[in-house]
Design a protein around this motif. Structure first.
Motif, PDB file in Angstrom:
ATOM      1  N   LEU A   1      32.346  32.198  33.363  1.00 48.71           N
ATOM      2  CA  LEU A   1      33.599  32.471  32.680  1.00 48.71           C
ATOM      3  C   LEU A   1      34.542  33.161  33.663  1.00 48.71           C
ATOM      4  CD1 LEU A   1      32.119  33.943  29.354  1.00 48.71           C
ATOM      5  CD2 LEU A   1      32.659  31.543  29.874  1.00 48.71           C
TER       6      LEU A   1
ATOM      7  N   LEU B   1      40.360  38.227  27.946  1.00 48.34           N
ATOM      8  CA  LEU B   1      39.241  38.893  28.607  1.00 48.34           C
ATOM      9  C   LEU B   1      38.299  39.490  27.572  1.00 48.34           C
ATOM     10  CD1 LEU B   1      37.807  39.816  31.150  1.00 48.34           C
ATOM     11  CD2 LEU B   1      39.425  41.737  31.297  1.00 48.34           C
TER      12      LEU B   1
ATOM     13  N   ASN C   1      36.221  36.766  26.039  1.00 48.33           N
ATOM     14  CA  ASN C   1      35.179  36.298  26.952  1.00 48.33           C
ATOM     15  C   ASN C   1      34.019  37.276  27.018  1.00 48.33           C
ATOM     16  OD1 ASN C   1      35.842  33.770  29.048  1.00 48.33           O
ATOM     17  ND2 ASN C   1      37.611  34.539  27.933  1.00 48.33           N
ATOM     18  N   ARG C   2      34.306  38.547  27.005  1.00 52.77           N
ATOM     19  CA  ARG C   2      33.230  39.539  27.013  1.00 52.77           C
ATOM     20  C   ARG C   2      32.377  39.425  25.754  1.00 52.77           C
ATOM     21  NH1 ARG C   2      37.203  44.095  29.508  1.00 52.77           N
ATOM     22  NH2 ARG C   2      36.417  44.068  31.673  1.00 52.77           N
TER      23      ARG C   2
ATOM     24  N   LEU D   1      30.229  36.314  26.072  1.00 56.84           N
ATOM     25  CA  LEU D   1      29.158  36.512  27.046  1.00 56.84           C
ATOM     26  C   LEU D   1      27.948  37.178  26.392  1.00 56.84           C
ATOM     27  CD1 LEU D   1      29.052  36.085  30.251  1.00 56.84           C
ATOM     28  CD2 LEU D   1      29.229  38.566  30.359  1.00 56.84           C
TER      29      LEU D   1
ATOM     30  N   ARG E   1      24.514  33.323  32.743  1.00 54.41           N
ATOM     31  CA  ARG E   1      25.963  33.369  32.583  1.00 54.41           C
ATOM     32  C   ARG E   1      26.536  34.499  33.410  1.00 54.41           C
ATOM     33  NH1 ARG E   1      22.341  36.150  29.241  1.00 54.41           N
ATOM     34  NH2 ARG E   1      23.377  37.657  27.885  1.00 54.41           N
ATOM     35  N   ARG E   2      27.817  34.347  33.704  1.00 47.62           N
ATOM     36  CA  ARG E   2      28.493  35.329  34.545  1.00 47.62           C
ATOM     37  C   ARG E   2      29.969  35.368  34.198  1.00 47.62           C
ATOM     38  NH1 ARG E   2      28.060  35.334  41.170  1.00 47.62           N
ATOM     39  NH2 ARG E   2      29.410  37.137  41.575  1.00 47.62           N
ATOM     40  N   LEU E   3      30.531  36.549  34.212  1.00 47.70           N
ATOM     41  CA  LEU E   3      31.965  36.727  33.996  1.00 47.70           C
ATOM     42  C   LEU E   3      32.602  37.154  35.305  1.00 47.70           C
ATOM     43  CD1 LEU E   3      34.492  37.016  32.173  1.00 47.70           C
ATOM     44  CD2 LEU E   3      33.749  39.369  31.691  1.00 47.70           C
ATOM     45  N   GLU E   4      33.575  36.374  35.780  1.00 48.20           N
ATOM     46  CA  GLU E   4      34.324  36.701  36.992  1.00 48.20           C
ATOM     47  C   GLU E   4      35.762  37.014  36.601  1.00 48.20           C
ATOM     48  OE1 GLU E   4      33.684  37.128  40.105  1.00 48.20           O
ATOM     49  OE2 GLU E   4      31.723  36.231  40.503  1.00 48.20           O
TER      50      GLU E   4
END
Length: 216
Positions: free
Chosen positions: A152, A162, A165-166, A169, A176-179
């Motif tokens: 993401l 944002l 997305n958090r 997640l 999975r990863r949030l950038e």
């Protein structure tokens, strides 16, 4: 590296797509699911697509809806419908001899990200998902069923998205990863922001579609 781009027609309504093939053997195929108000001609997705095929990945940019369907705003936010169309495109690729054996990835933007995740929850052959400024939360209960590694990418100044997305997640169980791209807003229009998105997407797809781990 040059590419070969050709026009293709996708089921079920002969929607037009742009298939770009790298010179040599492709390492995988990435389907692009655009968001509301965008199309296969999106300059942002085209830029990311170019970076991916320079890295040896085939890409397919296409419209999820027909022109008539897109005129109804309800369709633009109909995530199950968009996911079904994405699944149709994935199946078309599977049934096309020159593409059928390529590992599949999906790059989704805005509502297209939710469609990508819903499609991935239904299809085990989708091996990686990348979301740009997406609304993964709109995939709802499907988030917990996604097995494909998911990246993401969100702009640091896109505060509301944002938060969405958090939350998404935390509902996922796959890799999975949030950038977060510092200083970027929803459309990543700031200098270097979209380039950061493209680099992150390239790294993720190469790793999960072909096993290539880039350094740096």
């Amino acid at each position: 590296m040059a590419n070969q781009t050709k026009r293709v027609l996708l089921p079920p309504h002969n929607r037009e797509g742009l298939l770009s093939l790298p010179v040599g053997e492709a390492k995988g195929l990435v389907l692009f699911a655009h968001g509301s108000g965008s199309s296969r001609l999106s300059p942002r997705n085209a830029m990311v697509s170019a970076v991916l095929w320079h890295a040896g990945l085939a890409t397919l940019l296409f419209d999820l809806l027909t022109e008539a369907e897109a005129e109804d705003r309800a369709n633009v936010f109909d995530i199950p419908l968009l996911a079904q169309r994405l699944g149709d495109a994935a199946q078309w690729a599977r049934d096309t001899p020159s593409l059928g054996q390529l590992p599949l990835g999906v790059f989704g933007a805005s509502t297209g990200a939710a469609a990508a995740l819903l499609a991935a929850s239904r299809r085990s052959d989708i091996r990686a998902v990348v979301s740009r400024g997406g609304r993964p939360d709109l995939a709802g209960a499907a988030l917990a069923k996604v097995a494909a590694p998911t990246l993401l990418i969100v702009g640091g100044d896109d505060v509301v998205v944002l938060d969405f997305n958090r939350e998404a997640l935390n509902l996922m169980h796959c890799e999975r990863r949030l950038e977060i791209v510092p200083g970027a807003t929803h459309l990543f229009e700031e200098d270097g922001a979209l380039e950061s998105v493209a680099y992150l997407a390239r790294h993720w797809f190469l790793r999960h579609l072909s096993g290539i781990a880039e350094v740096g």
